[in-house]
Write an enzyme that holds these catalytic residues in place. Structure first.
Site, mmCIF file in Angstrom:
data_model
loop_
_atom_site.group_PDB
_atom_site.id
_atom_site.type_symbol
_atom_site.label_atom_id
_atom_site.label_comp_id
_atom_site.label_asym_id
_atom_site.label_seq_id
_atom_site.Cartn_x
_atom_site.Cartn_y
_atom_site.Cartn_z
ATOM 1 N N ASN A 47 -6.952 1.682 10.368
ATOM 2 C CA ASN A 47 -5.589 1.841 10.871
ATOM 3 C C ASN A 47 -5.651 1.814 12.389
ATOM 4 O O ASN A 47 -6.451 2.547 12.980
ATOM 5 C CB ASN A 47 -4.991 3.186 10.430
ATOM 6 C CG ASN A 47 -4.866 3.307 8.921
ATOM 7 O OD1 ASN A 47 -5.125 2.353 8.187
ATOM 8 N ND2 ASN A 47 -4.447 4.466 8.457
ATOM 9 N N GLU A 74 -6.848 8.304 6.853
ATOM 10 C CA GLU A 74 -7.040 8.957 8.149
ATOM 11 C C GLU A 74 -7.486 10.403 8.023
ATOM 12 O O GLU A 74 -6.762 11.324 8.433
ATOM 13 C CB GLU A 74 -5.756 8.882 8.993
ATOM 14 C CG GLU A 74 -5.287 7.463 9.232
ATOM 15 C CD GLU A 74 -4.239 7.360 10.330
ATOM 16 O OE1 GLU A 74 -3.822 8.386 10.869
ATOM 17 O OE2 GLU A 74 -3.868 6.217 10.654
ATOM 18 N N HIS A 77 -2.726 10.948 1.196
ATOM 19 C CA HIS A 77 -2.125 10.699 2.498
ATOM 20 C C HIS A 77 -1.495 12.014 2.965
ATOM 21 O O HIS A 77 -0.285 12.124 3.139
ATOM 22 C CB HIS A 77 -1.110 9.551 2.421
ATOM 23 C CG HIS A 77 -0.782 8.907 3.738
ATOM 24 N ND1 HIS A 77 -0.899 7.544 3.961
ATOM 25 C CD2 HIS A 77 -0.351 9.431 4.895
ATOM 26 C CE1 HIS A 77 -0.536 7.265 5.202
ATOM 27 N NE2 HIS A 77 -0.178 8.404 5.798
ATOM 28 N N ARG A 132 0.848 -1.181 0.000
ATOM 29 C CA ARG A 132 0.000 0.000 0.000
ATOM 30 C C ARG A 132 0.893 1.243 0.000
ATOM 31 O O ARG A 132 1.740 1.392 0.884
ATOM 32 C CB ARG A 132 -0.887 -0.014 1.251
ATOM 33 C CG ARG A 132 -1.645 1.267 1.489
ATOM 34 C CD ARG A 132 -2.560 1.179 2.727
ATOM 35 N NE ARG A 132 -3.250 2.441 2.901
ATOM 36 C CZ ARG A 132 -3.076 3.272 3.939
ATOM 37 N NH1 ARG A 132 -2.273 2.935 4.943
ATOM 38 N NH2 ARG A 132 -3.722 4.402 3.994
ATOM 39 N N GLU A 161 -3.130 -0.182 8.346
ATOM 40 C CA GLU A 161 -1.898 0.181 9.059
ATOM 41 C C GLU A 161 -1.944 -0.408 10.445
ATOM 42 O O GLU A 161 -2.974 -0.341 11.113
ATOM 43 C CB GLU A 161 -1.736 1.703 9.239
ATOM 44 C CG GLU A 161 -1.356 2.436 8.006
ATOM 45 C CD GLU A 161 -1.206 3.940 8.231
ATOM 46 O OE1 GLU A 161 -0.958 4.375 9.380
ATOM 47 O OE2 GLU A 161 -1.348 4.674 7.257
ATOM 48 N N TYR A 171 -3.367 1.691 16.107
ATOM 49 C CA TYR A 171 -2.109 1.684 16.861
ATOM 50 C C TYR A 171 -2.337 1.465 18.357
ATOM 51 O O TYR A 171 -1.630 0.700 18.987
ATOM 52 C CB TYR A 171 -1.348 3.005 16.643
ATOM 53 C CG TYR A 171 -0.842 3.124 15.219
ATOM 54 C CD1 TYR A 171 0.379 2.583 14.846
ATOM 55 C CD2 TYR A 171 -1.609 3.720 14.224
ATOM 56 C CE1 TYR A 171 0.837 2.635 13.543
ATOM 57 C CE2 TYR A 171 -1.166 3.782 12.913
ATOM 58 C CZ TYR A 171 0.065 3.234 12.573
ATOM 59 O OH TYR A 171 0.504 3.282 11.278
#
Ligand code: PNW
Length: 475
Positions: free
Chosen positions: A299, A170, A125, A81, A377, A301
């Site tokens: 995504n 995002e 992005h 990606r 991600e 984290y």
């Protein structure tokens, strides 16, 4: 129970990918007609990034892409990606395409396909052409229409060979870190503007998805990648639950509401009424935004832990992980406090909690039943250093990946339609306001020589990709 007792195995068609973005890796910022984006301007403005670092050279992927694709192929990855630099393709953000700019991506895609790696393109992005920011940026409605034009150009150029498309990465960061707290480009701090930006990003997604579909084969997949947060509350106290609801609306509902359900959550409109009248939402917009999607990118984290505001907020440092701005990226949520979670953290200060990824995948299985999900991600920054023998050992990253991929496996067991996983990131790179200090790569980059060295996590992940089974975390 020793973890080796139950091998963690994935379906044969599961995609094992890695992700990057244009400004974070390409460099070559003045080549082949490219003009500055908001991230060039921002990173060249004193005081905006750690050490004044910029993406001028980054890891020079623009000139090293063949080597980088060969590395992915050697590791055994099945998907990659990457994002397109808008101002390489349309230097003013409008008008005809610069073929030399597009040619780079044509070469990259050809190289990937020649190695059997499936490309997934992210159109946006975060690197808005500076000219469009000068015309008002995302708080201005026109930018959404410019994005649709850009989407059509790229779709026409690459739609025959690239099946997986992601409109935006995002949008939360673009709207609220870019125009709210100002820790990301363009560095503006205007709560009302950040909510206008959010709507125009949604509109750009809808218009861009239509534009892509109008020029691409129907087999292609169009998605958006959200950094949806898993929001937890410190207690079940009604005031804390209300705080959790507010942050869930501002992190998630503001995007998935219109995209998946065709409406902004009522609770979001009420909570932000003192900041904006939402007149940015015009008749017909929600129908444009609420396009059927082919997939959803998530995504992940770290989760967020919140409560109603109390002395923790008055005395403690910011715990939402969003940098050191005195301005909040959460419009209308001054009555919410963010808390650090107990336990281990990565170099970003983000707590490690794989169960959050499971919960996120299950939540979106409920929000959008049957929609294929991709983890677009997931990864961790650590302070990696080569050993004297030149090898780079990063057992913490292996443990992080093992934990999170195991969480994906649990979500599959629980019925989530997860089709693939993209590790962030293939390479160490320009980590936005943090510059080069935070290393997210599975591949180590020596910034003095630009030499690439796969870390032990890259070998671990490659083995998982080749066998479809996670090696033990201690490998
Ligand atoms: C994402 N936050 O960024 C991006 O998509 C990547 O480009 C980036 O390198 C990666 O995650 C690691 O940071 C984020 O403040 C930046 O919560 C900031 C936040 C979240 C994600």
């Amino acid at each position: 129970m020793p973890e080796s007792a139950t091998p963690v195995t994935f379906p044969p068609a599961f995609l094992w990918g890695a992700a990057t973005s244009a400004y974070q890796i390409e460099g070559a910022v003045r080549e082949d007609g490219r003009t500055p984006s908001i991230w060039d301007t921002f990173s060249h403005t004193p005081g905006r990034t750690a050490g004044g670092e910029t993406g001028d050279i980054a890891v020079d992927h623009y000139h090293h892409y063949r080597e980088d694709v060969a590395l992915m192929a050697e590791l055994g990855l099945s998907a990659y990606r990457f994002s397109i630099s808008w101002s390489r393709v349309q230097p003013t953000g409008r008008g005809p395409a610069v073929q030399r700019g597009l040619d780079f991506y044509r070469r990259l895609v050809d190289e990937l396909l020649a190695h059997g790696i499936r490309p997934a393109i992210t159109l946006y992005h975060w690197d808005l052409p500076q000219e469009l920011e000068d015309a008002g940026g995302w708080p201005e409605r026109d930018v959404a229409f410019r994005f649709a034009e850009y989407a059509r150009i790229v779709g026409e150029a690459l739609g025959d060979r690239v099946e997986q498309w992601i409109t935006l990465n995002e949008p939360w960061c673009s709207a609220f870190l870019g125009y709210g707290s100002g820790v990301h480009a363009p560095g503006r701090t205007d709560a009302a503007a950040s909510l206008r930006a959010a709507h125009h990003l949604n509109l750009a997604h809808g218009l861009g998805a239509s534009a892509l579909r109008s020029v691409m084969p129907a087999r292609n997949s169009v998605a958006v990648s959200l950094n949806s947060s898993v929001v937890r509350t410190v207690s079940q106290d009604p005031a804390d639950l209300a705080a959790g609801r507010k942050i869930d609306d501002l992190a998630n509902g503001v995007f998935h509401g219109p995209v998946l359900h065709g409406a902004y959550p009522e609770t979001l409109l009420a909570a932000t009424a003192s900041v904006t009248d939402w007149s940015q939402v015009r008749d017909g917009d929600l129908a444009i935004i609420n396009q059927p999607l082919d997939a959803l990118g998530l995504n992940y984290y770290t989760p967020a832990l919140v409560s109603a505001a109390d002395e923790a907020r008055a005395s403690g440092p910011r715990a939402d992980g969003h940098g050191a701005s005195p301005y909040s990226p959460w419009p209308g949520a001054d009555d919410v406090a963010f808390h650090h979670m107990p336990g281990e953290r990565t170099e970003m200060g983000w707590s490690i909690d794989p169960s959050g990824l499971h919960d996120l995948l299950m939540r979106y299985s409920r929000e959008a039943p049957g929609l294929p999900l991709y983890v677009t991600e997931n990864g961790a920054a650590y302070d990696d250093k080569p050993d004297p023998d030149g090898r780079v050992h990063d057992p913490e990253r292996i443990a992080y990946l093992h934990g999170h991929l195991s969480a994906v496996r649990r979500a599959l067991d629980d019925g989530a339609e997860v089709r693939g996983y993209y590790l962030w990131s293939l390479l160490d790179n320009f980590e936005w306001a943090y510059g080069y200090e935070k290393r997210f790569g599975a591949v180590y980059v020596d910034y003095a020589t630009l030499a690439r060295t796969p870390k032990s996590s890259a070998h671990w992940y490659g083995r998982a990709a080749r066998t479809g089974t996670l090696p033990p975390a201690t490998a």
